[in-house]
Design an enzyme around this catalytic site. Sequence first.
Site, short mmCIF file in Angstrom:
data_model
loop_
_atom_site.label_atom_id
_atom_site.label_comp_id
_atom_site.label_asym_id
_atom_site.label_seq_id
_atom_site.Cartn_x
_atom_site.Cartn_y
_atom_site.Cartn_z
N ASP A 84 4.81 -1.05 2.08
CA ASP A 84 6.15 -1.45 2.49
C ASP A 84 5.99 -2.26 3.78
O ASP A 84 5.68 -1.69 4.83
CB ASP A 84 7.01 -0.21 2.72
CG ASP A 84 8.43 -0.54 3.21
OD1 ASP A 84 8.70 -1.73 3.48
OD2 ASP A 84 9.24 0.39 3.33
N TRP A 109 10.96 5.85 6.89
CA TRP A 109 11.02 5.06 5.65
C TRP A 109 10.00 5.53 4.63
O TRP A 109 10.23 5.42 3.42
CB TRP A 109 10.91 3.57 5.95
CG TRP A 109 12.11 3.12 6.72
CD1 TRP A 109 12.16 2.76 8.04
CD2 TRP A 109 13.46 3.05 6.24
NE1 TRP A 109 13.45 2.47 8.40
CE2 TRP A 109 14.27 2.64 7.33
CE3 TRP A 109 14.07 3.31 5.01
CZ2 TRP A 109 15.65 2.47 7.21
CZ3 TRP A 109 15.45 3.14 4.90
CH2 TRP A 109 16.21 2.72 5.99
N LYS A 132 14.64 -8.69 8.22
CA LYS A 132 14.05 -8.53 9.55
C LYS A 132 13.24 -9.76 9.92
O LYS A 132 13.55 -10.47 10.85
CB LYS A 132 13.20 -7.27 9.59
CG LYS A 132 14.06 -6.02 9.36
CD LYS A 132 13.31 -4.96 8.64
CE LYS A 132 14.19 -3.88 8.05
NZ LYS A 132 15.21 -3.31 8.90
N1 PMP Z 1 11.53 0.20 4.58
C1 PMP Z 1 11.53 -0.15 5.87
C2 PMP Z 1 10.25 -0.16 6.63
C3 PMP Z 1 12.74 -0.50 6.49
O1 PMP Z 1 12.76 -0.84 7.78
C4 PMP Z 1 13.94 -0.50 5.74
C5 PMP Z 1 15.27 -0.92 6.32
N2 PMP Z 1 15.46 -0.77 7.64
C6 PMP Z 1 13.87 -0.11 4.41
C7 PMP Z 1 12.64 0.22 3.86
C8 PMP Z 1 15.10 -0.08 3.56
O2 PMP Z 1 15.47 -1.39 3.31
P1 PMP Z 1 16.80 -1.82 2.56
O3 PMP Z 1 17.93 -1.47 3.44
O4 PMP Z 1 16.60 -3.30 2.38
O5 PMP Z 1 16.84 -1.10 1.26
#
Ligand code: PMP
Length: 361
Positions: free
Chosen positions: A172, A102, A196
């Site tokens: 994040d 991520w 989550k």
């Molecule tokens: N950052 C992290 C740490 C994530 O776990 C995720 C989704 N699994 C995201 C960003 C992306 O999130 P979204 O699908 O809500 O755009």
Amino acid sequence: MGRAYNFSAGPAALPEPVIQQAREELPDWRGAGASVLELSHRGPEFMDVAAQAEADLRSLLAIPADHAVLFLTGGATTQQALIALNFADQGQPADYVVTGHWGRIAVEQVEPVMPVNVAADNAADGCVDIPPASQWRLSENAAYLHYTDNETIHGVEFPELPPAGGAPLIGDFSSNIGSRPLDFSRLGMVYAGAQKNLGPSGISLAVIRPDLLERSGQPRAPMFDYRAHARAGSMLNTPPTFNWYLAGLVFKWMLAEGGVAEFERRSARKAALLYSAIDGSGGFYVNRVAPAVRSRMNVPFFLHDKALEPRFLEQAAAAGLIGLKGHRALGGIRASIYNAMPEAGVRALVEFMGAFRDRYG
Ligand code: PMP
């Protein structure tokens, strides 16, 4: 099968009482004569839902009064894209510490509009550790330092907030928000997709310190402007009302359970149970993440014999343990044990893992 123990990484298990409450009050929301899905976002009923959710979140996370709290669409990924436009001048670089998938996506989201300095990256070691802050190559004039507090796929979590240099820290927290207290005096911005630890998908959260909100940033449409969203109370356009309402129910549930400090205690116990089952399996189950940075939320592991994985997943599902398939980028197994996962669920998984090892080890 009734409700299983759901280890999905996100959208993830919601607290059972929240599901029940939503179900009970769905057809006629508190005497409004319509469900909460059908009410205007500008009407008094929904304005009340929105204000209550924000107040509860502020109290849950101890968010300072002068920080903006935004409820937004577009997921965490959209926030990753917007931070460059909002907080960096044209041509100004930002520092990124990458500790997994991520963090890399966050870099990709801003590369088209700013010079990115990857100050550290753990890809060379297979994303199993966090390079020490003393080795980070920070730039002189960075607009901010971005990092991922918990890497959902690789299962790597910062044990504590990283030291910020001169630049504001942007974290994040998509997959671990609400699982331990946050020190906002050390953070410029916190963002998270809700799906989550906080609620359903379709809504995300941004908490922004006032000095960052005042930055001029780059030319952008009002829809991409955090200040515009803040001024409009996150209602610049039609917000995801049902998701906002559901997240509000989760905030109330978390407060009633004892708040973030209680979830920190529970998370430590659940993670210890699962990692000791893995480490004590004589190599049958393997997690390669350095113990000091193992995630308390997402526990990826492999079976010593990859060919057994489909059988593991199939038998787990039959035992009422679902959502255990690892992310396609990594394979293997992943157990996500967010706030809504009770310790009994982790115990059931550990018991299943022991029995499976006895059968095939
Ligand atoms: N950052 C992290 C740490 C994530 O776990 C995720 C989704 N699994 C995201 C960003 C992306 O999130 P979204 O699908 O809500 O755009």
